[in-house]
Design a protein around this motif. Structure first.
Motif, PDB file in Angstrom:
ATOM      1  N   LEU A 180       0.832  -1.206   0.000  1.00 32.79           N
ATOM      2  CA  LEU A 180       0.000   0.000   0.000  1.00 32.79           C
ATOM      3  C   LEU A 180       0.862   1.250   0.000  1.00 32.79           C
ATOM      4  CD1 LEU A 180      -2.800   1.416   0.328  1.00 32.79           C
ATOM      5  CD2 LEU A 180      -2.474   1.200   2.801  1.00 32.79           C
ATOM      6  N   ASN A 181       1.909   1.264   0.821  1.00 31.09           N
ATOM      7  CA  ASN A 181       2.797   2.423   0.878  1.00 31.09           C
ATOM      8  C   ASN A 181       3.488   2.667  -0.455  1.00 31.09           C
ATOM      9  OD1 ASN A 181       2.143   2.770   3.553  1.00 31.09           O
ATOM     10  ND2 ASN A 181       4.245   2.789   4.286  1.00 31.09           N
ATOM     11  N   LYS A 182       3.974   1.604  -1.079  1.00 30.03           N
ATOM     12  CA  LYS A 182       4.645   1.750  -2.378  1.00 30.03           C
ATOM     13  C   LYS A 182       3.667   2.282  -3.432  1.00 30.03           C
ATOM     14  CE  LYS A 182       8.604  -0.176  -1.088  1.00 30.03           C
ATOM     15  NZ  LYS A 182       9.863   0.572  -0.988  1.00 30.03           N
ATOM     16  N   ALA A 183       2.464   1.689  -3.467  1.00 27.42           N
ATOM     17  CA  ALA A 183       1.459   2.120  -4.443  1.00 27.42           C
ATOM     18  C   ALA A 183       1.030   3.559  -4.172  1.00 27.42           C
ATOM     19  CB  ALA A 183       0.253   1.183  -4.407  1.00 27.42           C
ATOM     20  N   SER A 184       0.910   3.918  -2.898  1.00 25.00           N
ATOM     21  CA  SER A 184       0.521   5.277  -2.529  1.00 25.00           C
ATOM     22  C   SER A 184       1.554   6.288  -2.989  1.00 25.00           C
ATOM     23  CB  SER A 184       0.341   5.375  -1.004  1.00 25.00           C
ATOM     24  OG  SER A 184      -0.679   4.512  -0.555  1.00 25.00           O
ATOM     25  N   ALA A 185       2.830   5.955  -2.802  1.00 24.90           N
ATOM     26  CA  ALA A 185       3.905   6.863  -3.226  1.00 24.90           C
ATOM     27  C   ALA A 185       3.882   7.076  -4.729  1.00 24.90           C
ATOM     28  CB  ALA A 185       5.261   6.303  -2.788  1.00 24.90           C
ATOM     29  N   VAL A 186       3.694   5.989  -5.484  1.00 18.74           N
ATOM     30  CA  VAL A 186       3.636   6.095  -6.953  1.00 18.74           C
ATOM     31  C   VAL A 186       2.455   6.967  -7.374  1.00 18.74           C
ATOM     32  CG1 VAL A 186       3.276   4.811  -9.095  1.00 18.74           C
ATOM     33  CG2 VAL A 186       4.826   3.910  -7.343  1.00 18.74           C
ATOM     34  N   LEU A 187       1.317   6.776  -6.702  1.00 21.78           N
ATOM     35  CA  LEU A 187       0.127   7.569  -7.012  1.00 21.78           C
ATOM     36  C   LEU A 187       0.366   9.051  -6.740  1.00 21.78           C
ATOM     37  CD1 LEU A 187      -2.882   7.736  -7.800  1.00 21.78           C
ATOM     38  CD2 LEU A 187      -3.438   7.309  -5.400  1.00 21.78           C
ATOM     39  N   ILE A 188       1.000   9.346  -5.627  1.00 21.57           N
ATOM     40  CA  ILE A 188       1.288  10.736  -5.275  1.00 21.57           C
ATOM     41  C   ILE A 188       2.236  11.365  -6.289  1.00 21.57           C
ATOM     42  CG2 ILE A 188       2.464  12.188  -3.570  1.00 21.57           C
ATOM     43  CD1 ILE A 188       1.264  10.315  -1.418  1.00 21.57           C
ATOM     44  N   TRP A 189       3.247  10.614  -6.719  1.00 21.66           N
ATOM     45  CA  TRP A 189       4.150  11.130  -7.756  1.00 21.66           C
ATOM     46  C   TRP A 189       3.394  11.373  -9.061  1.00 21.66           C
ATOM     47  CZ3 TRP A 189       8.133   6.928  -6.081  1.00 21.66           C
ATOM     48  CH2 TRP A 189       8.879   7.431  -5.022  1.00 21.66           C
ATOM     49  N   GLY A 190       2.438  10.489  -9.358  1.00 25.38           N
ATOM     50  CA  GLY A 190       1.618  10.674 -10.555  1.00 25.38           C
ATOM     51  C   GLY A 190       0.794  11.951 -10.476  1.00 25.38           C
ATOM     52  N   ILE A 191       0.260  12.242  -9.284  1.00 27.11           N
ATOM     53  CA  ILE A 191      -0.507  13.473  -9.082  1.00 27.11           C
ATOM     54  C   ILE A 191       0.399  14.691  -9.285  1.00 27.11           C
ATOM     55  CG2 ILE A 191      -1.765  14.863  -7.376  1.00 27.11           C
ATOM     56  CD1 ILE A 191      -2.724  12.227  -6.124  1.00 27.11           C
ATOM     57  N   ALA A 192       1.644  14.592  -8.798  1.00 23.80           N
ATOM     58  CA  ALA A 192       2.595  15.699  -8.948  1.00 23.80           C
ATOM     59  C   ALA A 192       2.913  15.953 -10.423  1.00 23.80           C
ATOM     60  CB  ALA A 192       3.877  15.395  -8.175  1.00 23.80           C
ATOM     61  N   VAL A 193       3.083  14.877 -11.189  1.00 21.64           N
ATOM     62  CA  VAL A 193       3.362  15.022 -12.629  1.00 21.64           C
ATOM     63  C   VAL A 193       2.163  15.655 -13.336  1.00 21.64           C
ATOM     64  CG1 VAL A 193       3.761  13.753 -14.774  1.00 21.64           C
ATOM     65  CG2 VAL A 193       5.001  13.114 -12.695  1.00 21.64           C
ATOM     66  N   TYR A 194       0.964  15.191 -12.998  1.00 22.49           N
ATOM     67  CA  TYR A 194      -0.251  15.755 -13.598  1.00 22.49           C
ATOM     68  C   TYR A 194      -0.379  17.243 -13.253  1.00 22.49           C
ATOM     69  CZ  TYR A 194      -5.227  16.615 -14.418  1.00 22.49           C
ATOM     70  OH  TYR A 194      -6.414  17.121 -14.820  1.00 22.49           O
ATOM     71  N   MET A 195      -0.015  17.576 -12.025  1.00 24.13           N
ATOM     72  CA  MET A 195      -0.065  18.973 -11.608  1.00 24.13           C
ATOM     73  C   MET A 195       0.911  19.817 -12.416  1.00 24.13           C
ATOM     74  SD  MET A 195       0.282  20.351  -7.731  1.00 24.13           S
ATOM     75  CE  MET A 195      -0.899  19.106  -7.260  1.00 24.13           C
ATOM     76  N   GLY A 196       2.086  19.218 -12.718  1.00 29.28           N
ATOM     77  CA  GLY A 196       3.057  19.918 -13.546  1.00 29.28           C
ATOM     78  C   GLY A 196       2.526  20.189 -14.942  1.00 29.28           C
ATOM     79  N   MET A 197       1.772  19.215 -15.478  1.00 26.52           N
ATOM     80  CA  MET A 197       1.168  19.408 -16.795  1.00 26.52           C
ATOM     81  C   MET A 197       0.132  20.520 -16.775  1.00 26.52           C
ATOM     82  SD  MET A 197       0.757  15.346 -17.725  1.00 26.52           S
ATOM     83  CE  MET A 197      -0.231  15.658 -19.189  1.00 26.52           C
ATOM     84  N   GLN A 198      -0.640  20.566 -15.679  1.00 26.86           N
ATOM     85  CA  GLN A 198      -1.630  21.641 -15.536  1.00 26.86           C
ATOM     86  C   GLN A 198      -0.945  22.994 -15.416  1.00 26.86           C
ATOM     87  OE1 GLN A 198      -3.797  20.000 -12.089  1.00 26.86           O
ATOM     88  NE2 GLN A 198      -5.614  19.947 -13.369  1.00 26.86           N
ATOM     89  N   LEU A 199       0.161  23.009 -14.691  1.00 27.34           N
ATOM     90  CA  LEU A 199       0.905  24.263 -14.523  1.00 27.34           C
ATOM     91  C   LEU A 199       1.437  24.763 -15.855  1.00 27.34           C
ATOM     92  CD1 LEU A 199       2.255  26.422 -12.751  1.00 27.34           C
ATOM     93  CD2 LEU A 199       4.149  24.820 -12.399  1.00 27.34           C
ATOM     94  N   ARG A 200       1.974  23.850 -16.664  1.00 30.92           N
ATOM     95  CA  ARG A 200       2.525  24.236 -17.984  1.00 30.92           C
ATOM     96  C   ARG A 200       1.429  24.797 -18.885  1.00 30.92           C
ATOM     97  NH1 ARG A 200       5.155  19.651 -21.688  1.00 30.92           N
ATOM     98  NH2 ARG A 200       2.935  19.129 -21.834  1.00 30.92           N
ATOM     99  N   GLU A 201       0.232  24.211 -18.823  1.00 28.88           N
ATOM    100  CA  GLU A 201      -0.864  24.690 -19.637  1.00 28.88           C
ATOM    101  C   GLU A 201      -1.354  26.071 -19.214  1.00 28.88           C
ATOM    102  OE1 GLU A 201      -3.876  21.738 -19.513  1.00 28.88           O
ATOM    103  OE2 GLU A 201      -2.741  20.249 -20.677  1.00 28.88           O
ATOM    104  N   SER A 202      -1.220  26.355 -17.928  1.00 31.04           N
ATOM    105  CA  SER A 202      -1.720  27.634 -17.417  1.00 31.04           C
ATOM    106  C   SER A 202      -0.766  28.794 -17.667  1.00 31.04           C
ATOM    107  CB  SER A 202      -1.995  27.542 -15.912  1.00 31.04           C
ATOM    108  OG  SER A 202      -0.792  27.339 -15.181  1.00 31.04           O
ATOM    109  N   LEU A 203       0.481  28.476 -17.990  1.00 27.15           N
ATOM    110  CA  LEU A 203       1.485  29.542 -18.200  1.00 27.15           C
ATOM    111  C   LEU A 203       1.425  30.114 -19.607  1.00 27.15           C
ATOM    112  CD1 LEU A 203       4.529  27.941 -16.319  1.00 27.15           C
ATOM    113  CD2 LEU A 203       2.982  29.744 -15.512  1.00 27.15           C
TER     114      LEU A 203
END
Length: 203
Positions: A180-203
């Motif tokens: 669960l911890n490993k999967a949770s960490a991967v999911l959180i990193w995925g959210i961070a990457v998605y957030m980066g994509m949103q940030l790039r689109e907003s700039l």
């Protein structure tokens, strides 16, 4: 009044159900602690933070924040860094077999504060969604709407920690919690990457 309460409950469930860093942390602490009451500091801290954010958003803070165009990129940039760090901490905290890393009272409260108040998705959902949706109501109806959304947070966190405790009891080896911890960490990193994509689109 009834319409505002139902609206608030449905909206809160829609925002809180997707698995995010705050939900992951509450669930993990429920699973790691031998007794449900030991996870109460996390539950209460996360719920109080959500309640305060909702009250601030409904009280008009959302209008001020949404008027500042420069603030969203700042929040998302800081949020990306925060999520990458949290993901690493969760990954590295996966317990060795037969062990369970449990946070102290101070550690529980500190982590719960960070995942609740430094989580950009939580901030943007509260300010941008709950705050703006509350504008259609006035007076007592607006605060009934706020109380309904906050009430859902309290119930959800209690249920989430309880579900984690059930997993902890069923998984005496700790293998499920490590996974669960490993999967949770991967999911959180995925959210961070998605957030980066949103940030790039907003700039």
């Amino acid at each position: 009044m009834k319409e505002a309460i139902i609206h608030g409950m449905i909206l809160a469930f829609g925002l809180i159900l997707p698995l995010g860093v705050q939900n992951i942390f509450v669930f993990n602490q429920g699973a790691l602690h031998p007794r449900f009451r030991s996870a109460l500091p996390v539950i209460v801290t996360a719920a109080i933070c959500d309640t305060l954010l909702i009250a601030a958003a409904v009280g008009g803070v959302s209008l001020v924040i949404l008027s500042l165009d420069w603030l969203t990129p700042v929040i998302y940039s800081a949020g990306m860094v925060f999520l990458f760090i949290m993901g690493w901490k969760i990954w590295s905290a996966a317990p060795a077999e037969g062990e369970a890393k449990r946070l102290s009272l101070k550690g529980q409260v500190g982590y719960a504060l960070s995942v609740s108040l430094l989580n950009p998705h939580a901030l943007m959902d509260t300010v941008g969604v709950i705050g703006t949706n509350s504008l259609q109501y006035g007076g007592a109806e607006r605060w009934a709407f706020a109380a309904a959304t906050a009430g859902v947070s309290w119930i959800w966190f209690l249920g989430l920690a309880a579900a984690g405790r059930l997993l902890g009891k069923a998984d005496s080896s700790g293998k499920g919690i490590r996974l669960l911890n490993k999967a949770s960490a991967v999911l959180i990193w995925g959210i961070a990457v998605y957030m980066g994509m949103q940030l790039r689109e907003s700039l």
